[in-house]
Design a protein around this motif. Structure first.
Motif, PDB file in Angstrom:
ATOM      1  N   UNK A 152       0.807  -1.223   0.000  1.00 25.61           N
ATOM      2  CA  UNK A 152       0.000   0.000   0.000  1.00 25.61           C
ATOM      3  C   UNK A 152       0.839   1.271   0.000  1.00 25.61           C
ATOM      4  N   UNK A 153       1.859   1.303   0.852  1.00 23.25           N
ATOM      5  CA  UNK A 153       2.704   2.492   0.941  1.00 23.25           C
ATOM      6  C   UNK A 153       3.485   2.712  -0.347  1.00 23.25           C
ATOM      7  N   UNK A 154       3.965   1.596  -0.918  1.00 22.51           N
ATOM      8  CA  UNK A 154       4.703   1.716  -2.185  1.00 22.51           C
ATOM      9  C   UNK A 154       3.773   2.168  -3.307  1.00 22.51           C
ATOM     10  N   UNK A 155       2.539   1.645  -3.277  1.00 19.01           N
ATOM     11  CA  UNK A 155       1.570   2.069  -4.296  1.00 19.01           C
ATOM     12  C   UNK A 155       1.337   3.569  -4.215  1.00 19.01           C
ATOM     13  N   UNK A 156       1.235   4.073  -2.987  1.00 14.52           N
ATOM     14  CA  UNK A 156       0.984   5.504  -2.838  1.00 14.52           C
ATOM     15  C   UNK A 156       2.182   6.307  -3.344  1.00 14.52           C
ATOM     16  N   UNK A 157       3.389   5.807  -3.080  1.00 20.67           N
ATOM     17  CA  UNK A 157       4.561   6.515  -3.602  1.00 20.67           C
ATOM     18  C   UNK A 157       4.634   6.407  -5.124  1.00 20.67           C
ATOM     19  N   UNK A 158       4.123   5.279  -5.645  1.00 24.31           N
ATOM     20  CA  UNK A 158       4.045   5.154  -7.106  1.00 24.31           C
ATOM     21  C   UNK A 158       3.095   6.221  -7.652  1.00 24.31           C
ATOM     22  N   UNK A 159       1.986   6.430  -6.939  1.00 29.62           N
ATOM     23  CA  UNK A 159       1.031   7.456  -7.378  1.00 29.62           C
ATOM     24  C   UNK A 159       1.675   8.842  -7.322  1.00 29.62           C
ATOM     25  N   UNK A 160       2.508   9.063  -6.310  1.00 36.96           N
ATOM     26  CA  UNK A 160       3.218  10.341  -6.227  1.00 36.96           C
ATOM     27  C   UNK A 160       4.196  10.461  -7.398  1.00 36.96           C
ATOM     28  N   UNK A 161       4.925   9.364  -7.657  1.00 35.52           N
ATOM     29  CA  UNK A 161       5.882   9.378  -8.773  1.00 35.52           C
ATOM     30  C   UNK A 161       5.166   9.658 -10.086  1.00 35.52           C
ATOM     31  N   UNK A 162       3.988   9.066 -10.231  1.00 34.85           N
ATOM     32  CA  UNK A 162       3.198   9.253 -11.442  1.00 34.85           C
ATOM     33  C   UNK A 162       2.814  10.722 -11.612  1.00 34.85           C
ATOM     34  N   UNK A 163       2.491  11.346 -10.478  1.00 34.20           N
ATOM     35  CA  UNK A 163       2.118  12.761 -10.525  1.00 34.20           C
ATOM     36  C   UNK A 163       3.332  13.639 -10.840  1.00 34.20           C
TER      37      UNK A 163
END
Lengths: 297, 269
Positions: free
Chosen positions: B157-168
């Motif tokens: 979950x935490x990595x997914x959220x950082x992936x979402x940040x990276x995507x942004x």
């Protein structure tokens, strides 16, 4: 004080047993026709299968003892179903996209949803009569009357509601977070639908499309008014504008013939038709299971 | 260009002027005036139902996606009212990115998750490089450099959220909005995201909604405290408003409003 042990004689337990067995019996009766039908056709039709069946034209009834093959009807069914798919899939998927993604639940979209439900309940023969009145009696298609093209159009009317409904429902199952994610990185609505939501809903849409095709392929009534029937090989694109044979109509015609040879051919065609519809249904199941597995690798 | 004549200080990147937002007839938040400084992390805090998420979503027109949602007032970004009829919301969202409450990666590979946004924004440079840089900025590179082709869902979950940040980050926005980005995460992942935010501050302006006051204290320079009260002219429901807006230090050490004091000390919320 009652004993805690299970007592067979208790009226509630007897009633329970009775209703359980009753529902099991009903379930068995419900499945019986399918089992009988499939076995009967497999036995009656399976014995008629020969390599010539797939290559020859059917002989006109009464000519001789050999009825020939079902090649034109088989190819005709493929062509007519393909025409129906070419019309119904883009329109149906597009309509489903409108309902699920663009419409805001207003009067117009409610009207379309209602209309789609009504269309799903329209008897197939009505679809045939409609195309007959619209296309055949007016000779609007370059002057041709009964044609494979018109048959495909009639079948597309029957496919449409299935495709629209499954697309609509499949897209509604895609979580909104995914749409927000895409729009949030600056994707337009169009990119979002094309690249994110549609691929996510691919499974249910494909299943719906395949089921729609399976339904259309087995229809007879709309074709009697539109594609009619033909004994001859399909040789070129021009044949699209003439009468075209199909498995369903071949069965309808030849089963009514007084000659044994034609009856046998009808059985063989039934066998092929049932087998192909069955395999298309099984294929849709496999497709569903397969994409389900790969969805979240 | 749709510029206004009003004087806005140069270091203000986004400015709310008398913004009221309603869902149908229900008014969610009323008369908000607020200036967000460039290069700052601003946190929006307040009790549930005070409209802070609504305000955040209004900053890049995400509210457009909610039926019946309407906004009065102006939201000035780059001298333009983003609610002007001539403004294209897609363009606004390209320049003001958003990270959501629930991690919502695309059902694609990690690489594609980042490449998607960049590609649709017309990025023509070296995609591999962009993916690496974005993942590095989001502090995710070391954890997933060997599995870029795995699905985004294979991450925690935490990595997914950082992936979402990276995507942004990959679409190079000027502002990043974060809607309770850590509420679905464990403390360690939360800490990592906060570290990421500190890194990002160098290049981006961040506005974050959080329920966690310690988090607001840890990460933000400015804090806006939203509250909800019943208005006399309302229909009895509570309407959100901006109660106090100041530097985080002042909000937490010497708030001017009594309600702020009560909220940050945990008396309600």
């Amino acid at each position: 004080m009652n004993s805690l042990y299970y007592q067979k004689r208790l009226s509630r337990n007897i009633g329970d047993k009775f209703f359980t067995s009753l529902s099991v019996i009903c379930a068995l009766i419900a499945i019986l026709p399918l089992i009988f039908l499939v076995t009967y056709i497999l036995i009656k039709g399976g014995s008629q299968i020969t390599p010539e069946l797939f290559t020859l034209e059917p002989n006109p009834p009464g000519d001789d003892l050999d009825a020939g093959g079902i090649n034109p009807a088989l190819i005709g069914t493929l062509i007519i179903t393909t025409i129906a798919s070419i019309i119904a899939i883009p329109v149906g998927v597009g309509g489903g996209i409108y309902l699920a993604e663009y419409s805001k639940g207003g009067a117009f979209s409610r009207f379309i949803r209602f209309g789609v439900n009504v269309l799903a309940g329209v008897p197939s023969i009505i679809a045939g009569v409609f195309i007959y009145a619209l296309i055949i009696s007016t000779k609007i298609l370059f002057g041709s009357m009964y044609s494979g093209l018109a048959g495909g159009m009639a079948l597309s009317i029957l496919m449409l509601p299935t495709v629209i409904k499954t697309t609509d429902e499949g897209l509604k199952l895609v979580p909104n977070e995914l749409r927000y994610a895409s729009l949030g990185v600056g994707a337009s609505m169009y990119t979002t639908i094309l690249k994110v939501t549609l691929p996510s809903a691919f499974r249910s849409i494909a299943t719906g499309v395949v089921l729609g095709i399976a339904r259309a392929a087995g229809e007879t009534a709309p074709l009697i008014f539109t594609a009619l029937f033909s004994y001859y090989y399909i040789t070129g694109l021009g044949d699209l504008f003439y009468e075209m044979g199909s498995l369903a109509v071949l069965i309808y015609n030849f089963a009514l013939e007084p000659y044994d040879a034609q009856n046998k051919l009808a059985w063989a065609a039934s066998f092929i038709l049932v087998l192909s519809i069955l395999s298309v249904n099984i294929f849709s199941r496999i497709l569903a299971a397969f994409t389900e597995k790969t969805k979240r690798v | 260009m749709i510029k206004t004549n009003k004087k806005i200080p140069k270091n203000i990147i986004l400015s709310l002027e008398n913004v009221s937002i309603s869902y149908g007839t229900f008014e969610a938040v009323r008369n908000v005036f607020c200036n967000f400084k460039k290069g700052n992390i601003t946190s929006l805090i307040g009790p549930s139902g005070c409209g802070k998420s609504t305000v955040l979503r209004s900053l890049n027109r995400m509210n457009d996606l909610i039926p019946n949602c309407s906004l009065k007032g102006t939201v000035l970004f780059d001298g333009t009212n983003i609610y002007d009829k001539r403004v294209d919301p897609v363009e606004v969202r390209r320049r003001i990115g958003m990270v959501f409450q629930q991690p919502n990666p695309f059902p694609k590979s990690i690489y594609e998750n980042i490449a998607f946004g960049a590609r649709i924004n017309g990025f023509t440079g070296n995609m591999n490089e962009l993916v690496e840089i974005s993942l590095r900025k989001a502090a995710l590179w070391d954890e997933c450099k060997d599995k870029l082709n795995d699905s985004g869902y294979s991450l925690s979950g935490g990595q997914q959220q950082r992936l979402c940040i990276a995507r942004t980050i990959a679409i190079e926005p000027e502002i990043i909005l974060m809607d309770e980005p850590c509420s679905a995460l464990d403390p360690i992942s939360t800490l990592k995201i906060e570290e990421t935010m500190h890194e990002l501050k160098k290049n981006y302006t961040i506005i974050i909604v959080t329920h966690n006051m310690q988090q607001a204290l840890r990460v933000s320079d400015m804090t806006a405290f939203f509250n909800a009260i019943e208005y006399e002219d309302g229909d009895g429901g509570k309407v959100g408003y901006l109660a106090e807006f100041n530097s985080t230090k002042k909000i937490f050490n010497s708030p001017k409003e009594k309600t702020t004091q009560e909220y940050i000390s945990g008396k309600f919320g």
